[in-house]
Design a protein around this motif. Sequence first.
Motif, PDB file in Angstrom:
ATOM      1  N   THR A  64       0.832  -1.197   0.000  1.00 37.76           N
ATOM      2  CA  THR A  64       0.000   0.000   0.000  1.00 37.76           C
ATOM      3  C   THR A  64       0.868   1.249   0.000  1.00 37.76           C
ATOM      4  O   THR A  64       1.960   1.243   0.567  1.00 37.76           O
ATOM      5  N   GLU A  66       1.432   5.075   1.447  1.00 35.30           N
ATOM      6  CA  GLU A  66       1.070   5.850   2.635  1.00 35.30           C
ATOM      7  C   GLU A  66       0.164   6.981   2.161  1.00 35.30           C
ATOM      8  O   GLU A  66       0.540   7.757   1.298  1.00 35.30           O
ATOM      9  N   MET A  71      -2.735   3.646   5.696  1.00 36.86           N
ATOM     10  CA  MET A  71      -2.799   2.830   4.482  1.00 36.86           C
ATOM     11  C   MET A  71      -3.810   3.448   3.520  1.00 36.86           C
ATOM     12  O   MET A  71      -4.618   4.302   3.910  1.00 36.86           O
ATOM     13  N   MET A  75      -7.037  -0.367   0.694  1.00 31.24           N
ATOM     14  CA  MET A  75      -6.532  -1.429   1.565  1.00 31.24           C
ATOM     15  C   MET A  75      -7.388  -1.517   2.832  1.00 31.24           C
ATOM     16  O   MET A  75      -7.709  -2.604   3.302  1.00 31.24           O
ATOM     17  N   LYS A  76      -7.770  -0.397   3.372  1.00 34.29           N
ATOM     18  CA  LYS A  76      -8.641  -0.382   4.558  1.00 34.29           C
ATOM     19  C   LYS A  76      -9.970  -1.061   4.223  1.00 34.29           C
ATOM     20  O   LYS A  76     -10.495  -1.849   5.016  1.00 34.29           O
ATOM     21  N   VAL A  99       5.286  -0.929   2.134  1.00 33.25           N
ATOM     22  CA  VAL A  99       4.693   0.407   2.189  1.00 33.25           C
ATOM     23  C   VAL A  99       5.574   1.374   1.413  1.00 33.25           C
ATOM     24  O   VAL A  99       6.786   1.439   1.634  1.00 33.25           O
ATOM     25  N   THR A 108       1.273   4.285   8.904  1.00 35.61           N
ATOM     26  CA  THR A 108       0.802   3.206   8.037  1.00 35.61           C
ATOM     27  C   THR A 108       1.224   1.853   8.595  1.00 35.61           C
ATOM     28  O   THR A 108       0.410   0.927   8.679  1.00 35.61           O
ATOM     29  N   LEU A 112      -1.265  -1.178  10.000  1.00 38.73           N
ATOM     30  CA  LEU A 112      -1.226  -2.525   9.428  1.00 38.73           C
ATOM     31  C   LEU A 112      -0.857  -3.563  10.476  1.00 38.73           C
ATOM     32  O   LEU A 112      -1.466  -4.631  10.552  1.00 38.73           O
TER      33      LEU A 112
END
Length: 158
Positions: A64, A66, A71, A75-76, A99, A108, A112
């Motif tokens: 992902t 930043e 994130m 992705m979330k 990342v 980030t 994660l």
Amino acid sequence: MTQTERKQLLIIAHAPSPNLQRMLDAIVRGAEHEDIENVEVRVLPPLEAGPEDVLAAGAIILMTPENLAYMSGAMKDFFDRTYYPVLEEKQGLACAIVVRAGHDGTGTLRALKTILTGLRWQQVQEPLLCKGQWDEAFLAQCEELGMGMAAGLDAGIF
């Protein structure tokens, strides 16, 4: 060996820019190294990936950018849709994080790691944090991470 006996390395990657796409391509290039025989590499953007994809995976790489010290929203969204459906069945899933951070990436990575801790997934490589100005060395680092994950899966290490 038949396709069903092959282990799957799932790569969930949000790559909206040319450089992120280059990073993803490097991860895949490493994961598909000619010496790795029994691993199928599957790449999905986060908005297309779901619980069934995670349930079929033997290991997972999450990439992902930043975005606002977090994130990507995509992705979330992936985690919002898959967290509970995979929670019980995929504990211990081998995973790695990549990342691309224009700043420091700490927010980030923290986010994660918190999610991965809740899922009880096992980070089998140190997170790859590609931060600051673009550096062509990021590509070699991504390729090495992809190769390491696929080789570990192929060898039955995880």
